[in-house]
Design a protein around this motif. Sequence first.
Motif, PDB file in Angstrom:
ATOM      1  N   VAL A  27       0.834  -1.201   0.000  1.00 52.75           N
ATOM      2  CA  VAL A  27       0.000   0.000   0.000  1.00 52.75           C
ATOM      3  C   VAL A  27       0.869   1.252   0.000  1.00 52.75           C
ATOM      4  O   VAL A  27       0.617   2.210  -0.741  1.00 52.75           O
ATOM      5  CB  VAL A  27      -0.947  -0.008   1.219  1.00 52.75           C
ATOM      6  CG1 VAL A  27      -1.691   1.322   1.332  1.00 52.75           C
ATOM      7  CG2 VAL A  27      -1.947  -1.153   1.112  1.00 52.75           C
ATOM      8  N   LEU A  66      -1.235  -6.404  -5.212  1.00 46.14           N
ATOM      9  CA  LEU A  66      -2.309  -5.483  -4.834  1.00 46.14           C
ATOM     10  C   LEU A  66      -3.665  -6.010  -5.294  1.00 46.14           C
ATOM     11  O   LEU A  66      -4.678  -5.816  -4.611  1.00 46.14           O
ATOM     12  CB  LEU A  66      -2.046  -4.095  -5.422  1.00 46.14           C
ATOM     13  CG  LEU A  66      -0.916  -3.307  -4.752  1.00 46.14           C
ATOM     14  CD1 LEU A  66      -0.530  -2.103  -5.595  1.00 46.14           C
ATOM     15  CD2 LEU A  66      -1.340  -2.856  -3.350  1.00 46.14           C
ATOM     16  N   LEU A  71      -7.397  -4.706  -3.726  1.00 44.06           N
ATOM     17  CA  LEU A  71      -7.364  -3.254  -3.897  1.00 44.06           C
ATOM     18  C   LEU A  71      -7.373  -2.892  -5.375  1.00 44.06           C
ATOM     19  O   LEU A  71      -7.814  -1.798  -5.748  1.00 44.06           O
ATOM     20  CB  LEU A  71      -6.136  -2.663  -3.214  1.00 44.06           C
ATOM     21  CG  LEU A  71      -6.093  -2.842  -1.691  1.00 44.06           C
ATOM     22  CD1 LEU A  71      -4.790  -2.301  -1.126  1.00 44.06           C
ATOM     23  CD2 LEU A  71      -7.291  -2.156  -1.030  1.00 44.06           C
ATOM     24  N   LEU A  89      -8.476   5.497  -1.525  1.00 39.22           N
ATOM     25  CA  LEU A  89      -7.082   5.475  -1.956  1.00 39.22           C
ATOM     26  C   LEU A  89      -6.734   6.530  -2.989  1.00 39.22           C
ATOM     27  O   LEU A  89      -5.566   6.896  -3.132  1.00 39.22           O
ATOM     28  CB  LEU A  89      -6.730   4.085  -2.501  1.00 39.22           C
ATOM     29  CG  LEU A  89      -6.638   2.985  -1.437  1.00 39.22           C
ATOM     30  CD1 LEU A  89      -6.364   1.632  -2.085  1.00 39.22           C
ATOM     31  CD2 LEU A  89      -5.539   3.300  -0.422  1.00 39.22           C
TER      32      LEU A  89
END
Length: 334
Positions: A27, A66, A71, A89
């Motif tokens: 992240v 990811l 995500l 995000l």
Amino acid sequence: MTTHPDDSSVPARLFDLIQAPLRWQLVAAGLEFALFDRLATPATAADLAADLALDAGRLGFVLDALAAMELLVKADGRYRLADEASPYLRTDGPRSLRDLLTTLPRLRHGDVAALLRGETADAPLDMTAPEFWDRSAFSLRAFHRGMGAAAMMAVLESLPEWPSAQRFLDVGAGSETLSLTVAERRPDMTATVVDLPPMASRIAGRLDTAGAAGRHVAVIAGDFNDTEWGGGYDVIWASLTLYYARDLVALLAKARQALAPGGVFVSLHEGLTAERTQPETHVVGRLAAALRGQGRSFDRGAIAAALSAAGFARVDSRDVATAFGPFRLDCGRG
């Protein structure tokens, strides 16, 4: 996100701890390279690598990881930001957590062994200093916009006093987000925030640009221990701020005096149990700060006891589950 093992055994949990730092690093790398902003529309690893001057193969491994965390979504070799993750995000997301995610780890993470030995070279952490909160302003605002204000509004709207309340005070607000939400949902209500001067200045500036809702919010600049709050409030709110009371009972007595007849003081803070070993979210999450000399978490029942000592005739308490951990709601009336 399917990031935790179904097996809750000790070996499974220990193995998962090996994965957890890697998830965070993924992240953090995504934020550093603005991958989440770039993937608002689908792109291949090669496309992104060319724009970022990175190796496409290595970038592909990161993007796959990811996607494994849900995500990103990968289809036909192209990646895009998952719809559920987008508001949090993307830098311009309505509930963007970017500033929180880039700031909070510096407070929560650390070399525990070095901190335990007292060998860390970190500057002393003074969470009572106005300068600390001024540096934390963007992180606090991101927290409130991303998850905090929604949870707080749910608590406020559950109060029996809320439908008829006309005056609201947020003690140690941290940002304009909650007061603006109150003003937008209850245009008949006036809201006031009290915060340290650097924070109050930032809040006032944002209220000036907020339009009609912002004009329903007043700002008091000063240390809430010393500054006069005024009076006649139907609801006084304090969330994650009472740690900085120099004398908690005296501060709560001040709050009682500032309430209108029939008003309520509302506290939302953690309440540690099991000899300060639970809930894990707060005990572990605040460990680095505690090792730096800032162990301020409340024991379960401490705020309720202080409310009674401050003269509140009725104190009601209940647990509240939030996206950022379990909390204790303590309400003082009368």
